[in-house]
Design a protein around this motif. Sequence first.
Motif, short mmCIF file in Angstrom:
data_model
loop_
_atom_site.label_atom_id
_atom_site.label_comp_id
_atom_site.label_asym_id
_atom_site.label_seq_id
_atom_site.Cartn_x
_atom_site.Cartn_y
_atom_site.Cartn_z
N MET A 28 0.83 -1.21 0.00
CA MET A 28 0.00 0.00 0.00
C MET A 28 0.86 1.26 0.00
SD MET A 28 -3.01 -0.79 -0.53
CE MET A 28 -3.62 0.87 -0.39
N TYR A 29 1.99 1.24 0.69
CA TYR A 29 2.90 2.38 0.62
C TYR A 29 3.42 2.56 -0.80
CZ TYR A 29 3.04 3.40 5.59
OH TYR A 29 2.69 3.78 6.86
N PHE A 30 3.77 1.44 -1.44
CA PHE A 30 4.23 1.48 -2.83
C PHE A 30 3.13 2.02 -3.74
CE2 PHE A 30 4.19 -0.70 -6.93
CZ PHE A 30 5.39 -0.27 -7.46
N ARG A 43 0.76 5.56 -7.62
CA ARG A 43 -0.56 5.67 -8.27
C ARG A 43 -0.62 6.86 -9.22
NH1 ARG A 43 -3.48 5.44 -3.96
NH2 ARG A 43 -3.63 3.19 -4.01
N ASP A 44 -0.12 8.01 -8.79
CA ASP A 44 -0.16 9.20 -9.64
C ASP A 44 0.73 9.03 -10.87
OD1 ASP A 44 -1.97 10.51 -8.01
OD2 ASP A 44 -0.39 11.46 -6.81
N ILE A 45 1.85 8.34 -10.72
CA ILE A 45 2.74 8.09 -11.85
C ILE A 45 2.04 7.23 -12.89
CG2 ILE A 45 4.93 7.02 -12.54
CD1 ILE A 45 5.94 7.73 -9.67
N VAL A 46 1.41 6.16 -12.44
CA VAL A 46 0.70 5.25 -13.35
C VAL A 46 -0.46 6.00 -14.02
CG1 VAL A 46 -0.73 3.17 -13.47
CG2 VAL A 46 1.38 3.16 -12.13
N ARG A 47 -1.16 6.82 -13.25
CA ARG A 47 -2.30 7.57 -13.80
C ARG A 47 -1.83 8.57 -14.86
NH1 ARG A 47 -5.15 9.65 -9.23
NH2 ARG A 47 -5.98 7.56 -9.02
N SER A 51 -8.90 2.29 -16.28
CA SER A 51 -9.89 2.22 -15.20
C SER A 51 -9.19 1.94 -13.88
CB SER A 51 -10.90 1.13 -15.50
OG SER A 51 -10.28 -0.14 -15.42
N PHE A 52 -9.97 1.97 -12.83
CA PHE A 52 -9.46 1.73 -11.48
C PHE A 52 -8.90 0.31 -11.38
CE2 PHE A 52 -10.09 0.34 -7.09
CZ PHE A 52 -9.38 1.31 -6.42
N GLY A 53 -9.60 -0.66 -11.91
CA GLY A 53 -9.15 -2.04 -11.87
C GLY A 53 -7.87 -2.26 -12.65
N GLN A 54 -7.79 -1.64 -13.82
CA GLN A 54 -6.58 -1.76 -14.63
C GLN A 54 -5.39 -1.12 -13.92
OE1 GLN A 54 -8.09 0.16 -18.11
NE2 GLN A 54 -8.47 -1.78 -19.19
N MET A 55 -5.63 -0.02 -13.21
CA MET A 55 -4.56 0.63 -12.47
C MET A 55 -4.05 -0.31 -11.38
SD MET A 55 -4.26 4.25 -10.43
CE MET A 55 -5.78 4.75 -11.11
N GLY A 56 -4.96 -0.99 -10.72
CA GLY A 56 -4.56 -1.94 -9.69
C GLY A 56 -3.71 -3.06 -10.26
N LYS A 57 -4.07 -3.54 -11.45
CA LYS A 57 -3.29 -4.59 -12.09
C LYS A 57 -1.89 -4.10 -12.44
CE LYS A 57 -6.97 -7.31 -14.14
NZ LYS A 57 -7.55 -7.84 -15.39
N LEU A 58 -1.80 -2.88 -12.98
CA LEU A 58 -0.48 -2.33 -13.32
C LEU A 58 0.39 -2.15 -12.07
CD1 LEU A 58 -1.28 0.34 -16.06
CD2 LEU A 58 0.00 -1.77 -16.33
N LEU A 59 -0.21 -1.65 -11.00
CA LEU A 59 0.54 -1.47 -9.77
C LEU A 59 1.00 -2.81 -9.21
CD1 LEU A 59 -1.55 1.34 -8.07
CD2 LEU A 59 0.81 1.53 -8.85
#
Length: 102
Positions: A36-38, A43-47, A54-62
Motif C-alpha cells: 500500500m505504501y508502494f 498511483r499518480d505516476i501510473v495515472r 480504469s481503477f481495476g486496470q490501475m490496480g493490475k499495473l501497480l
Amino acid sequence: METNTGSTKSTRSTRTRKTRKSKDPNAPKRALSAYMYFANENRDIVRSENPEISFGQMGKLLGERWKSLNNQDKLPYENKAKIDKERYYNEKELYNNTMSKI
C-alpha cells in the motif's frame, strides 16, 4: 388438462439482517502494508502515464510493478510498513487500556 407450474410458496428462505456493530471513531487506524505504501507513491505516476485506464486496470499495473521489484527495491516500503505496524500496536494497546477502564 391443467399443468402444475409450481407452488405459490417461494422456495427461498427469508434472511434476517444482522446489524453491524458500529466502529468507534476513536479507535486507531490499521497499519498499511508495504504494497500500500508502494501503491500510494506510484498511483499518480501510473495515472499520468495511462490517463484512460480504469481503477481495476490501475490496480493490475501497480500489482505487476510491485511483483517486478526485487527485495532491495521493496525494502524502503517494508521498513515503512514495519514502523506503521509498531505504531498501530502501540496505539491499539493504549486504546484497549483506556477502554477497559471505562
